[in-house]
Design a protein around this motif. Structure first.
Motif, mmCIF file in Angstrom:
data_model
loop_
_atom_site.group_PDB
_atom_site.id
_atom_site.type_symbol
_atom_site.label_atom_id
_atom_site.label_comp_id
_atom_site.label_asym_id
_atom_site.label_seq_id
_atom_site.Cartn_x
_atom_site.Cartn_y
_atom_site.Cartn_z
ATOM 1 N N VAL A 65 65.884 19.603 53.266
ATOM 2 C CA VAL A 65 64.814 20.554 52.959
ATOM 3 C C VAL A 65 63.878 19.972 51.902
ATOM 4 C CG1 VAL A 65 64.270 22.847 52.063
ATOM 5 C CG2 VAL A 65 66.175 22.557 53.645
ATOM 6 N N SER A 66 64.428 19.267 50.919
ATOM 7 C CA SER A 66 63.572 18.628 49.905
ATOM 8 C C SER A 66 62.663 17.579 50.538
ATOM 9 C CB SER A 66 64.425 17.985 48.809
ATOM 10 O OG SER A 66 64.989 18.957 47.967
ATOM 11 N N LEU A 67 63.188 16.839 51.521
ATOM 12 C CA LEU A 67 62.368 15.855 52.225
ATOM 13 C C LEU A 67 61.215 16.541 52.951
ATOM 14 C CD1 LEU A 67 62.257 12.784 52.933
ATOM 15 C CD2 LEU A 67 63.486 13.360 55.026
ATOM 16 N N LEU A 68 61.514 17.635 53.641
ATOM 17 C CA LEU A 68 60.452 18.395 54.314
ATOM 18 C C LEU A 68 59.473 18.964 53.293
ATOM 19 C CD1 LEU A 68 62.353 20.412 57.078
ATOM 20 C CD2 LEU A 68 61.061 18.295 57.331
ATOM 21 N N ARG A 69 59.994 19.425 52.163
ATOM 22 C CA ARG A 69 59.125 19.980 51.116
ATOM 23 C C ARG A 69 58.156 18.910 50.623
ATOM 24 N NH1 ARG A 69 59.671 23.679 46.630
ATOM 25 N NH2 ARG A 69 57.543 23.865 45.808
ATOM 26 N N GLY A 70 58.654 17.679 50.462
ATOM 27 C CA GLY A 70 57.761 16.604 50.037
ATOM 28 C C GLY A 70 56.642 16.366 51.023
ATOM 29 N N LYS A 71 56.974 16.333 52.318
ATOM 30 C CA LYS A 71 55.946 16.129 53.349
ATOM 31 C C LYS A 71 54.953 17.279 53.359
ATOM 32 C CE LYS A 71 58.939 13.366 56.364
ATOM 33 N NZ LYS A 71 59.598 13.270 57.682
ATOM 34 N N PHE A 72 55.463 18.502 53.165
ATOM 35 C CA PHE A 72 54.588 19.672 53.152
ATOM 36 C C PHE A 72 53.636 19.620 51.954
ATOM 37 C CE2 PHE A 72 53.734 23.919 51.517
ATOM 38 C CZ PHE A 72 53.085 24.486 52.603
ATOM 39 N N GLU A 73 54.178 19.367 50.760
ATOM 40 C CA GLU A 73 53.331 19.329 49.560
ATOM 41 C C GLU A 73 52.309 18.199 49.650
ATOM 42 O OE1 GLU A 73 53.268 21.699 47.704
ATOM 43 O OE2 GLU A 73 55.246 22.593 47.465
ATOM 44 N N GLU A 74 52.703 17.077 50.240
ATOM 45 C CA GLU A 74 51.761 15.970 50.418
ATOM 46 C C GLU A 74 50.616 16.400 51.322
ATOM 47 O OE1 GLU A 74 51.758 11.269 51.801
ATOM 48 O OE2 GLU A 74 53.658 12.331 51.581
ATOM 49 N N ARG A 75 50.946 17.096 52.404
ATOM 50 C CA ARG A 75 49.891 17.573 53.298
ATOM 51 C C ARG A 75 48.955 18.545 52.592
ATOM 52 N NH1 ARG A 75 49.997 21.756 58.095
ATOM 53 N NH2 ARG A 75 47.885 21.396 58.828
ATOM 54 N N ASP A 76 49.484 19.322 51.650
ATOM 55 C CA ASP A 76 48.678 20.294 50.905
ATOM 56 C C ASP A 76 47.949 19.641 49.733
ATOM 57 O OD1 ASP A 76 47.654 22.810 50.372
ATOM 58 O OD2 ASP A 76 49.354 23.417 49.136
ATOM 59 N N GLY A 77 48.088 18.313 49.565
ATOM 60 C CA GLY A 77 47.393 17.612 48.492
ATOM 61 C C GLY A 77 48.036 17.743 47.131
ATOM 62 N N LYS A 78 49.241 18.282 47.067
ATOM 63 C CA LYS A 78 49.946 18.449 45.797
ATOM 64 C C LYS A 78 50.911 17.259 45.633
ATOM 65 C CE LYS A 78 49.476 23.455 45.421
ATOM 66 N NZ LYS A 78 48.301 23.504 46.271
ATOM 67 N N TYR A 79 50.343 16.134 45.201
ATOM 68 C CA TYR A 79 51.075 14.874 45.247
ATOM 69 C C TYR A 79 52.177 14.778 44.207
ATOM 70 C CZ TYR A 79 47.187 13.691 48.272
ATOM 71 O OH TYR A 79 46.257 13.705 49.279
ATOM 72 N N ASP A 80 51.976 15.358 43.017
ATOM 73 C CA ASP A 80 53.041 15.335 42.014
ATOM 74 C C ASP A 80 54.247 16.117 42.511
ATOM 75 O OD1 ASP A 80 51.580 13.766 40.303
ATOM 76 O OD2 ASP A 80 50.859 15.432 39.063
ATOM 77 N N ALA A 81 53.999 17.296 43.085
ATOM 78 C CA ALA A 81 55.095 18.101 43.629
ATOM 79 C C ALA A 81 55.783 17.372 44.775
ATOM 80 C CB ALA A 81 54.566 19.457 44.104
ATOM 81 N N ALA A 82 55.011 16.656 45.572
ATOM 82 C CA ALA A 82 55.585 15.915 46.698
ATOM 83 C C ALA A 82 56.489 14.793 46.200
ATOM 84 C CB ALA A 82 54.467 15.344 47.572
#
Length: 400
Positions: free
Chosen positions: A143-160
């Protein structure tokens, strides 16, 4: 004695072919072969068979397969409905593992529209919380891996980056080597793209080591490619060249070979070896063309044009940039084509023409919302106009 039936007898095969499990297996085979319409129909048949058999767990698996097919076919509303029904049934059946009903359909959240981002993020956080409560390390890592991909898509790179790091740490605790390699690679890749060289180096090296231990030569080669790019942007050009050569020697994957040729061409051009750079850029362009990657071919043509400019072969440079311009669909890439094409004209003492091409670059960068590109184009245009004015004054003085 009691009658027995060998596992490979026609009777067992007949029973399997006409059972809900057989229907599910045929549907899964169609899904694995990416025959999406067929798999959608077969999963629907399996769902009905399990429903008649009053098997909620089997029906849940069939609904999840329907969701996979709908998602692949671009029918996101139908996919969400199927995944939701799968979760409901899996919970009803008790679930074979604590993670199963939570993980059903999470990947489709990566396809969420911007208006759905808040709901998708809530769903991912909720899944992580549930899996953490039951101490499912592999589930929370996923789930953390998916969360990283999701946050990256949303432009939230630090969170990703934080999510990718968390995923790698959890996979480490779960002793999941494949997960460690994947999460470490994503962490290193994003750190490279967002300007964290030390984090990029550690993530990519961890990924390379783990991919190598797993025998995944392609994964290890791609990690090497990115490490070579990191070394180039941090100024260690000769080490970058050696790393790219190592990546190229480790695999026959055409994508890796093409990227290595492109990166090597860049280093050769930057270190003044433009003749050798031309050969590498040509090789990269041909390889990317074979892969059908027009964007990458355009990048190789841009490099080729810059190498020819350094060699003073302005006609070939113009042709390379013209070829790149035909292929470049992205406005930012078109901006680079015009910017470096302007450099050709300036080097060829065609200052007025250079100013016009730089203006085209500024327009493209403005369309792509790349302020640094706009500034560079205007600065070059100003230089070209000054040079054009100086040429005009010299011409007028000579005519007087």
């Amino acid at each position: 004695g009691a009658a027995t039936v060998r596992p490979d007898t026609p009777l067992v095969a007949f029973a399997m072919d006409n059972s809900p499990a057989g229907a599910l297996a045929r549907a899964a085979a169609a899904r694995d072969a990416q025959r999406w319409e067929e798999s959608r129909r077969l999963f629907a048949d399996a769902r009905l068979a399990y429903q008649v058999a009053n098997d909620a767990g089997g029906e849940a698996a069939a609904w999840a397969g329907i969701g996979d097919a709908e998602r692949a076919l671009g029918r996101m509303a139908e996919a969400r409905a199927a995944y939701t029904r799968a979760r409901e049934l899996h919970q009803q059946a008790g679930g074979a593992t604590p993670a199963a009903h939570v993980l059903f359909g999470l990947e489709h959240l990566l396809d969420a529209q911007p208006s759905e981002f808040a709901q998708a993020r809530t769903r991912l956080i909720g899944a992580h919380t549930i899996l953490d409560q039951v101490q499912d390390l592999a589930g929370t890592a996923y789930v953390s891996l998916l969360r990283g991909k999701f946050e990256e898509r949303d432009g939230k790179y630090d969170a990703a980056r934080l999510a990718y790091a968390d995923s790698a740490a959890r996979y480490e605790r779960a002793a999941d080597q494949s997960g460690i390699a994947n999460a470490s690679f994503q962490f290193g890749r994003l750190a490279l793209l967002t300007g964290y060289p030390d984090q990029a180096r550690s993530g990519l090296e961890r990924a390379r080591e783990t991919f190598t231990a797993l025998g995944d030569t392609q994964g290890a080669a791609i990690a090497l490619l990115l490490r070579g790019r990191l070394e180039r942007v941090t100024g260690d050009l000769e080490q970058s060249f050696a790393t790219l050569a190592a990546a190229e020697a480790s695999t026959q994957d055409p994508g890796v070979l093409a990227e290595a040729a492109l990166g090597s061409g860049e280093i050769l051009r930057l270190t003044g070896r433009s003749e050798a750079a031309v050969a590498q850029y040509r090789r990269a362009a041909e390889a990317f063309s074979g892969l059908g990657d027009a964007h990458a071919v355009a990048e190789a043509q841009i490099g080729l044009g810059r190498a020819y400019t350094a060699l003073g072969n302005y006609e070939k440079a113009r042709q390379a940039f013209a070829d790149a311009g035909v292929l470049a669909r992205d406005p930012a890439l078109r901006g680079l084509v015009h910017l470096y094409a302007g450099d050709v004209e300036l080097a060829a003492q065609q200052a007025q023409r250079a100013a016009e091409v730089y203006a085209d670059a500024a327009d493209a960068f403005e369309a792509a919302v790349v302020p640094i590109g706009v500034a560079a184009a205007y600065a070059r245009a100003a230089t070209a106009l000054l040079q054009a004015g100086e040429h005009m004054r010299l011409h007028e003085a000579a005519s007087a």
